[in-house]
Structure formats: structure tokens, C-alpha cells
Design an enzyme around this catalytic site. Structure first.
Site, PDB file in Angstrom:
ATOM      1  N   HIS A   1       0.804  -1.233   0.000  1.00 10.24           N
ATOM      2  CA  HIS A   1       0.000   0.000   0.000  1.00 10.24           C
ATOM      3  C   HIS A   1       0.826   1.267   0.000  1.00 10.24           C
ATOM      4  O   HIS A   1       0.263   2.357   0.117  1.00 10.24           O
ATOM      5  CB  HIS A   1      -0.921   0.053   1.217  1.00 10.24           C
ATOM      6  CG  HIS A   1      -2.017  -0.964   1.219  1.00 10.24           C
ATOM      7  ND1 HIS A   1      -3.251  -0.734   0.649  1.00 10.24           N
ATOM      8  CD2 HIS A   1      -2.057  -2.222   1.706  1.00 10.24           C
ATOM      9  CE1 HIS A   1      -4.017  -1.798   0.813  1.00 10.24           C
ATOM     10  NE2 HIS A   1      -3.311  -2.716   1.442  1.00 10.24           N
TER      11      HIS A   1
ATOM     12  N   LYS B   1      -7.771  14.136   4.643  1.00  9.01           N
ATOM     13  CA  LYS B   1      -7.004  12.881   4.669  1.00  9.01           C
ATOM     14  C   LYS B   1      -6.000  12.994   5.798  1.00  9.01           C
ATOM     15  O   LYS B   1      -5.854  14.058   6.400  1.00  9.01           O
ATOM     16  CB  LYS B   1      -6.308  12.603   3.332  1.00  9.01           C
ATOM     17  CG  LYS B   1      -5.572  13.809   2.731  1.00  9.01           C
ATOM     18  CD  LYS B   1      -5.055  13.523   1.324  1.00  9.01           C
ATOM     19  CE  LYS B   1      -6.049  13.820   0.238  1.00  9.01           C
ATOM     20  NZ  LYS B   1      -6.265  12.710  -0.685  1.00  9.01           N
ATOM     21  N   ARG B   2      -5.277  11.897   6.085  1.00  4.43           N
ATOM     22  CA  ARG B   2      -4.231  11.990   7.097  1.00  4.43           C
ATOM     23  C   ARG B   2      -3.263  13.112   6.737  1.00  4.43           C
ATOM     24  O   ARG B   2      -3.013  13.375   5.546  1.00  4.43           O
ATOM     25  CB  ARG B   2      -3.462  10.670   7.203  1.00  4.43           C
ATOM     26  CG  ARG B   2      -4.188   9.599   7.966  1.00  4.43           C
ATOM     27  CD  ARG B   2      -4.494  10.020   9.390  1.00  4.43           C
ATOM     28  NE  ARG B   2      -3.298  10.023  10.212  1.00  4.43           N
ATOM     29  CZ  ARG B   2      -2.978   9.040  11.059  1.00  4.43           C
ATOM     30  NH1 ARG B   2      -3.765   8.002  11.223  1.00  4.43           N
ATOM     31  NH2 ARG B   2      -1.880   9.114  11.783  1.00  4.43           N
TER      32      ARG B   2
ATOM     33  N   LYS C   1       1.225  14.293   1.136  1.00  2.00           N
ATOM     34  CA  LYS C   1      -0.140  14.643   0.699  1.00  2.00           C
ATOM     35  C   LYS C   1      -0.287  16.157   0.509  1.00  2.00           C
ATOM     36  O   LYS C   1      -1.298  16.630   0.001  1.00  2.00           O
ATOM     37  CB  LYS C   1      -1.169  14.116   1.699  1.00  2.00           C
ATOM     38  CG  LYS C   1      -1.228  12.588   1.775  1.00  2.00           C
ATOM     39  CD  LYS C   1      -2.239  12.138   2.832  1.00  2.00           C
ATOM     40  CE  LYS C   1      -2.220  10.653   3.104  1.00  2.00           C
ATOM     41  NZ  LYS C   1      -2.925   9.844   2.097  1.00  2.00           N
TER      42      LYS C   1
ATOM     43  N   THR D   1      -8.413   6.811  -1.925  1.00  2.00           N
ATOM     44  CA  THR D   1      -9.783   6.319  -2.043  1.00  2.00           C
ATOM     45  C   THR D   1     -10.755   7.457  -1.777  1.00  2.00           C
ATOM     46  O   THR D   1     -11.892   7.428  -2.249  1.00  2.00           O
ATOM     47  CB  THR D   1     -10.042   5.146  -1.083  1.00  2.00           C
ATOM     48  OG1 THR D   1      -9.490   5.487   0.192  1.00  2.00           O
ATOM     49  CG2 THR D   1      -9.404   3.871  -1.577  1.00  2.00           C
TER      50      THR D   1
ATOM     51  N   LYS E   1     -14.510   8.807  -3.448  1.00  2.00           N
ATOM     52  CA  LYS E   1     -15.714   9.186  -2.684  1.00  2.00           C
ATOM     53  C   LYS E   1     -16.187  10.573  -3.098  1.00  2.00           C
ATOM     54  O   LYS E   1     -17.392  10.825  -3.212  1.00  2.00           O
ATOM     55  CB  LYS E   1     -15.415   9.129  -1.175  1.00  2.00           C
ATOM     56  CG  LYS E   1     -15.108   7.713  -0.695  1.00  2.00           C
ATOM     57  CD  LYS E   1     -14.440   7.678   0.680  1.00  2.00           C
ATOM     58  CE  LYS E   1     -13.819   6.311   0.924  1.00  2.00           C
ATOM     59  NZ  LYS E   1     -12.896   6.298   2.078  1.00  2.00           N
TER      60      LYS E   1
END
Ligand code: 26V
Length: 815
Positions: A359, A552-553, A558, A660, A664
């Protein structure tokens, strides 16, 4: 699906509320309502589980066992009511008692037994496996404390324990009859003497510590089927709960030591940081999970089939990242030492059974364990790892003679410093398939971190692109849009299980009436979020402004910080030209930082500091708002995804394995601004790249720029907008009480900028200008929103699970 109200069920539910709370339903507390409804569902689910297990046994069906340290399930009641067709009766019962059904649902705590994407993916998979009728067990740990509750104090993250089991868990079914022993430590007795050849011989491990594992089942309903999946979570207890001799001596610490050691296993979920502290407990958790799970599945296999010759053919065992990789030596040990199988046969069974998903490509997240720690806790397993390694390296030497560099690189043991066992290679060599989670990620996986293995084992590697369950992420989270889809598409077959039917919406992208309905649904969801923001933060946001959402985290890759740079640039631009017609925006950010990840925490603080300045500056009032919503999790996500206009997917290309959240958002009609990374690429290809706001360097250019020597300072020198943003932050414009608070953070960008924020800044700004321009044309925006929804058919986790079933687990593909 019965959509009418069944009066018997309504009456039963009211009676159950009264029985369980000892009060009439109109006086029963909301918690009692929630528990009674959960118990009603659980009773039905238990029957379905029994029926499913029996029919699988009779059919001799192959089963999949999904081993994961994380399952981020969120709330279960709404999903169960919908799957069981009990929602109308539940609403009617609540109505009769004068209760608000929404408030009852809100009483349920989230089961937050995961960090982020990996754990939520496992939860979506269980939903899809149940819905597809695939015989499936999820195996995990029954953590007492899940993902911490995030509070914000003076702009800083404070972690508080998530005491989710405090009032009991109405969903779980204790299975005291399912109990296995799990050992630690001790020594290995030779039935034969050591030496390479003897390593494959049966040996006797005498652990110095023995725990018991008992099962607690959580039943996952399938949608539109009576099939269920079972999430089996293990609870540790000591084999000797109290040392009475020590107790009599008055040494209470020693008397209770075994109990405490056992309880620590289930204490708390580890955060996704790779800090070395507390690692030994993490290793004990990982081994506890795999040992109990394998013993359970072997016992079931023996009951069903009599012997273990067909284990690999009838039991798929999937490793969700390397966290359960000790399953490899544990299965070998069980087969060799406990079930007298030969080495070759045991290894063949392992390979047939195991598969592994990677992952992340981030090197710091690749698990390794110090050899001395394994030697102390799991001596027999270390022997078996050595045995596997020596056979594997012999094969490599035969295939590629004379390349000792290669041998050092592919060895299961990293000898570069203190010796460590590498868990990813262990998973690779014992599995028949290894997959990445998006096309790009799977390609990069075999070109970078696993390049040597991919050359040696070319057929082992494959891709299975992630997906999300449309039941939770559309039907449940976005009732207005779901109603609209039911009107337009009908429900036979139901888009909730046949998501490719969304493609039928594409022609409606130019249908003014449909677009207006989609916009109305969005407006409703934005109102709901605005109310939530006002309630939680006392902040008024304008529901007609563009909702720009980054959730998100918090991780440097990111690039929440890039989002902040963009916000500051916009703020400065508005201040410089307040007379201009600026498009109103509400920027919403949410996410947790691992407790030991200092930079991530500092970024949260910066977001709050910037928000405080921006939200209190009259010059930008009505044009720019910045909101940080605390405690991001599954339930908050269910409010955020449906309310977003713009989805921020801005990782440095090549770093986000899949994502993911991106799916969504698009499923709920948000447009994406993003880099060419992870599954966003496949989404853009499905929808049409021209309907995405793609910006920045792609993975190849990122690699090239790094290779040629990236100089972040040159961007600072050459771009006055960027310079003004960085100067403002570094000089304390947003932290006047402590002007140098962010000096270090900005210096990191100027000196190293590992994730290339400065290189992508200008293009990101340009893409945001395109976003503004399109949002000013509501019909054009709505058209694209519809095309986005229409293109999401392939991103259902049902499709993902079908892919796994066919290409990895060799299980009959459900239609
Ligand atoms: C790392 C660690 C390190 C040590 C302690 C515990 C722990 C727990 C989790 C992690 C991170 C695992 C990697 C992960 O979550 N990857 C995400 O997986 C998603 C599902 O495939 C994917 O969509 C995201 O892009 C990817 O970042």
C-alpha cells in the site's frame, strides 16, 4: 428490498427498546434506542451468519481470509438497517415514540480501528465480499482504544483516547468456544540438530509465555442478499490470570503481571508513524493476530475437509500490507511442527494460500524487525525465516550466478547495520501474487522498491485498483443524490450493487432539469455541512461559496502545506485588489497527524493560524474562509464528501499509492483538482481528462527533476507570488505572538522541499484560476459534475473484489 413499513417489525422494535431500557420508548434514552436497534439487527445477522457458514461448509466452498491490523468500520447501524430492509420500520418506531431517527444514529460511536486508507479499504472490502456472497472472514484485533480522538486546543492537535467500548459494543458476538493458545519467547528444542538442512525439519518450540486468544465476531451484512461476511477480532487473556504465590507474598505487581501483559495486546491501535518507540508491543500484536487467525482457519479446514492437503486450494489468506506477514513463518511452523507436513509440501501450501498487497512506496513505511527482537520473542519463527532465506538465496544464486550485490539486496535479512528482517520480501517470496493498488503504483512498485524481485519473479506481480463501497459512500451518505438516482435509473438492477449503471447518467449531463436536481442535492448537503461547521466551530460559512475540501491523514507527501500556500496567495491577492470580483470560497481541511509526527502537527497549527487571520480580516469577508474540522473519521467523511464542490488530490506524483477519498468525492459529484498520481489517473481516464483540473509534474518529471538536482530556492527567487507567501509565513504574519514559529518549516521548503511543493506551486495556482472560472458557469460546472458521477462505475469496491477473486484468490467470480 421491502420499502414499506412492516407494523410487526415496528412493534417488535418498540417492545425491544422497552425491554432493554426498562422504560417506555418515549422515555428511553437515545443510547438505549441505538443499542436496541443494533441488537435487533444483530439477532437477524447472527441467523444469516449461521446459514451462510453452514451452506459454505456443505458446499466445501473456498474461503478468503483477509488479515489486517486495521478495519476502519465507522458506524454500523445505518448500514445494517439499509441492508436488512429495516430502515422504514426503524423510522416509524422512532416517529411513534417522538424520537428523531437521525439523533439515534448519531449516538453510535465510530469503530475507528484504523489509521486511514488501508483500514477503510479493508472495511469497504468486507462490505463488498458480503454483498457479492464471497465466503469471507476478516481477521483483526479487538482494540480497546481505536484511533485517537483529535481535539484542537489553541490551534494545536491534542490526542485524547478514543474510549469507544466504554458503554459496551452492541454489535459484537463473543465466541468463548473459539479459543486458541498463542506463545511468546522461550526456546526451540531440536528434534534434529541445527545446520542448514535440519532447518526444514520439525522442531519443538517451548514458549515461556502463553496467552489465550478468544474470538469476538462482528457480522457485516451484504446488501440485497442474505449473505454476510464475518469480522473476527481477537482478544488476549493470560493463561494464568493471577500468580497466587506472588499474591500471597503481597507482591501484587508480580501477581497481576501476566494479566497486564495480555491486556496490553488489545490496548490500542498503533498510529501510522514509523517511530521506534513501543515497537516490541507492536510485534506482539502482529504475531498474536496471525497466530490466532491461522489456528482458527486451520481448525475450520480440518473440520470441513479432514486433512490439510487441500488447505491452499480452499483457503485464500490475504495479507493487508506486511503487518500480518508473520503469518508466513507461523503457517510454516503450524504445518511442519504441529501437523507433521514436509517442508516442500508446507511451502507449497503457503504459496497457494498467501497473497499480499503493498500500500505504499515510501521507504520509511516498509516494515523491518530487528533480528534480536525476533530471536527473543519468536525464536522458532526466526529459524524458519532463515530457512526460507537460505533456500531462496540458493535459487537466486542458481538463476543469477556471481552477483553478490543482488544477494545482499534481495536477502530477507538486511545486514547493512543492525540486522533486520525485511517483511515485504518475506511476503513476496511466500505468496503466489503481490499487488499494488492502482496502475501507476503497481508499475512503480516493480520499477523501484521491488525491482529485483520483479526480475526474479516476473509473474508474481499485478495490479488491482482500489474501490469504495457505494452503499456507504453514496446511498447512505448522500440521501438526496441517492433518491435522484433511484428516480432516474430505477432500482432494477440496483445501482447500489451495479455501479456501472452510473454510465447511463452521461447523456443527462446536458439535461437542464437533471443538472438542476443534482445541484439542489449538492446545495442541501452544503447546508448540512455549513450547519455542522457553525455548530462545532461557531463559524458562519456561505453555502453558496465554492466548497474546496482537502481531507485525509496529515502527511508531507499529501501536501496540505501546498494547500496552505495557495490559501495565503489567494488571501494576499484579495487584499491587494479588494475591489475585484472574487469568487467566494470556503476551504475545508480535516485530518489527523500521528502523535509523533512533529512536522504534521506544525502544519495543523499553521492552518489554524492562517484561518484565524483570514477569517477575521474584513477585507476578505465573504470571499475567503478557512475551516479546520477536528476529528476527521468515517462519520465526518460521510458529511464532507457529499458537500464538496472541489476535491483536493494534490500529492507529489508517484507518492499516493491510490487514494480512495478521491473516489468518494467524485462519486458525490465533486470535481477534482489533482496531480497525475495514484487512482486519480484512472478516474480522469474514465471521466475524460478534460473534466479534471490536472496540474503539476507527473511521476516521470518528478524523478527527472530530483535526479538532475532540484533547487527549490530558484522557484522562490523567480516567482514573486511564491516569495510573498513564504516570506509572510516565515516572518510571522500569521503568528505575531511568536514570529519565528514557522521559520523552520519554511526553511525546510527552501533548502530541501522533499515533496516538491515549490516546483508545483505556480501550476497549482493556474489550475485554481481555471476552477474559479468554471464555477462561475453553474451549468458547465454541473455538467462536469454529472460526467464525474457517471464515470465512477469502475470504482466500486465490488469491482475491486471481483478482480481479487478472479486474478488472485482463484475463487468463483460472483456476477
Ligand atoms: C504505516 C504504519 C507504519 C508503522 C505502524 C503502523 C502503520 C500503519 C499504517 C501505515 C500506513 C500504511 C499505508 C497506507 O495506509 N497506505 C494507503 O493505502 C490506501 C489503500 O490502498 C491507499 O489508497 C493510499 O494511497 C495509501 O497511502
Amino acid at each position: 428490498m421491502p420499502n414499506s413499513i412492516d407494523p410487526t417489525t415496528t412493534a417488535e422494535l418498540l417492545a425491544r427498546v422497552e425491554r432493554e431500557s426498562g422504560r417506555t420508548p418515549d422515555h428511553s434514552p437515545l443510547d438505549a434506542w441505538m443499542r436496541a436497534a443494533a441488537h435487533a439487527c444483530r439477532a437477524e445477522l447472527a441467523e444469516r451468519m449461521n446459514a451462510a457458514l453452514r451452506s459454505d461448509r456443505e458446499a466445501g466452498a473456498k474461503r478468503v481470509h483477509y488479515l489486517s491490523m486495521e478495519f476502519l468500520m465507522g458506524r454500523a447501524l445505518s448500514n445494517a438497517l439499509a441492508a436488512l430492509g429495516l430502515e422504514p420500520a426503524f423510522r416509524e418506531a422512532a416517529r411513534q415514540a417522538g424520537r428523531d431517527p437521525g439523533e439515534i444514529l448519531e449516538r453510535e460511536p465510530d469503530a475507528a480501528l484504523g489509521n486511514g486508507g488501508l483500514g477503510r479499504l479493508a472495511a469497504c472490502f468486507l462490505d463488498s465480499m458480503a454483498t457479492l456472497g464471497l465466503p469471507a472472514f476478516g481477521y483483526g484485533l479487538r482494540y480497546e482504544y481505536g484511533m485517537f480522538a483529535q481535539r484542537i486546543r489553541d490551534g494545536e492537535q491534542v490526542e485524547e483516547p478514543d474510549d469507544w467500548l466504554r458503554d459496551g459494543n452492541p454489535w459484537e458476538l463473543q465466541r468463548p468456544e473459539l479459543r486458541f493458545e498463542v506463545g511468546f519467547g522461550g526456546a526451540v528444542q531440536g528434534l534434529a540438530e541445527t545446520g542448514t538442512e535440519a532447518l526444514g525439519e520439525p522442531r519443538r518450540w517451548i514458549p515461556s509465555e502463553r496467552l489465550h486468544a478468544t474470538a469476538w465476531d462482528f457480522i457485516v451484512p451484504g446488501y440485497g442478499t442474505r449473505r454476510v461476511a464475518v469480522l473476527r477480532q481477537w482478544q488476549a487473556s493470560p493463561s494464568q490470570p493471577i500468580d497466587l504465590a506472588a499474591f500471597s507474598r503481597g507482591d501484587y505487581a508480580a501477581a497481576g503481571a501476566a494479566k497486564q501483559a495480555a491486556e496490553r495486546i488489545n490496548w490500542v491501535l498503533y498510529p501510522d508513524d514509523s517511530t521506534a518507540t513501543g515497537r516490541r508491543l507492536r510485534l506482539r500484536q502482529e504475531y498474536f493476530l496471525v497466530s490466532a487467525s491461522l489456528q482458527d482457519l486451520i481448525a475450520r479446514h480440518l473440520e470441513d475437509h479432514g486433512d490439510l492437503q487441500s488447505l491452499g486450494a480452499k483457503a485464500a489468506i490475504h495479507l493487508n500490507d506486511t503487518h500480518p506477514a508473520l503469518a508466513v513463518p507461523e503457517l510454516l511452523r503450524l504445518l511442519l511442527d504441529e501437523h507433521a507436513m514436509s517442508w516442500d509440501e508446507a511451502l507449497a501450501q503457503c504459496k497457494a494460500a498467501f497473497s499480499y498487497t503493498n500500500h505504499t512506496l515510501l521507504p520509511e513505511a516498509l516494515e523491518t524487525w530487528p533480528v534480536p527482537m525476533l530471536e527473543e520473542l519468536l525464536p522458532r519463527h526466526l529459524e524458519l525465516i532463515y530457512a526460507l532465506n537460505s533456500r531462496f538465496l540458493a535459487q537466486v544464486r542458481a538463476a543469477v550466478p556471481g552477483d553478490e550485490g543482488l544477494i545482499a539486496r534481495v536477502s530477507l535479512i538486511d545486514e547493512s547495520g543492525q540486522r533486520h528482517v525485511r517483511m515485504a520480501p518475506l511476503s513476496i517470496i511466500a505468496s503466489h501474487k503481490v499487488n499494488g493498488v492502482s496502475k501507476l503504483h503497481s508499475e512503480l512498485m516493480v520499477e523501484t522498491i521491488f525491482a529485483d524481485y520483479a526480475k526474479l519473479l516476473p509473474h508474481r506481480f499485478c495490479n488491482v485498483t482500489n474501490g469504495v463501497t457505494p452503499r456507504r459512500w453514496l446511498a447512505q451518505a448522500n440521501a438526496p443524490l441517492a433518491r435522484l438516482l433511484d428516480q432516474r435509473l430505477g432500482t432494477s438492477p440496483d445501482w447500489r450493487t451495479q455501479l456501472h449503471r452510473l454510465a447511463e447518467l452521461a447523456p443527462l449531463a446536458t439535461d437542464a432539469e437533471f443538472c438542476a436536481q443534482v445541484q439542489a442535492a449538492k446545495a442541501h448537503n452544503k447546508q448540512r455541512l455549513a450547519a455542522r461547521i457553525e455548530h462545532e466551530l461557531g463559524l458562519c460559512v456561505d453555502p453558496s461559496s465554492l466548497f474546496d475540501v482537502h481531507i485525509k491523514r496529515i502527511h508531507e507527501y499529501k501536501r496540505q502545506l501546498l494547500k496552505v500556500l495557495d490559501v495565503v496567495a489567494r488571501y494576499q491577492a484579495i487584499c491587494a485588489a479588494p475591489e475585484q470580483d472574487w469568487l467566494p470560497r470556503t476551504v475545508v481541511i480535516a485530518g489527523k497527524a500521528a502523535s509523533a509526527y512533529a512536522v504534521a502537527k506544525l502544519i495543523i497549527r499553521l492552518i489554524h493560524d492562517v484561518a484565524a487571520v483570514v477569517n477575521n480580516d474584513p477585507r476578505v469577508a465573504g470571499r475567503l474562509r478557512v475551516v479546520f474540522l477536528p476529528n476527521y473519521g468515517v462519520s465526518l467523511g460521510e458529511v464532507l464528501f457529499p458537500a464538496a464542490d472541489l476535491s483536493e488530490q494534490i500529492s507529489t506524483a508517484g507518492t499516493e499509492a491510490s487514494g480512495t477519498g478521491n473516489m468518494k468525492f467524485a462519486l458525490n459529484g465533486a470535481l477534482t483538482i489533482g496531480t497525475w498520481d495514484g487512482a486519480t489517473i484512472e478516474m480522469a481516464e474514465a471521466v475524460g481528462r478534460e473534466h479534471f483540473f490536472i496540474f503539476g509534474l507527473d511521476a516521470v518529471r518528478v524523478r527527472d527533476l530530483r535526479a538532475q538536482g532540484y533547487e527549490p530556492r530558484s522557484y522562490y527567487n523567480n516567482d514573486p507570488t511564491l516569495r510573498a507567501v513564504l516570506d509572510a509565513i516565515a516572518s510571522g504574519a500569521f503568528s505575531p505572538a511568536e514570529p519565528d514559529r514557522y521559520q523552520g518549516l519554511i526553511a525546510r521548503l527552501l533548502e530541501r522541499d522533499t515533496y516538491l511543493l515549490l516546483a508545483d506551486f505556480a501550476d497549482y495556482r493556474a489550475a485554481q484560476v481555471r476552477v474559479d472560472a468554471l464555477y462561475r458557469r453553474p451549468e458547465a460546472w454541473a455538467e462536469r459534475a454529472v460526467l464525474n458521477i457517471a464515470g465512477m462505475g469502475a470504482f466500486s469496491s465490488d469491482r475491486t473484489i471481483r478482480d481479487y477473486a478472479r486474478t488472485i484468490w482463484a475463487m468463483p467470480t460472483p456476477d
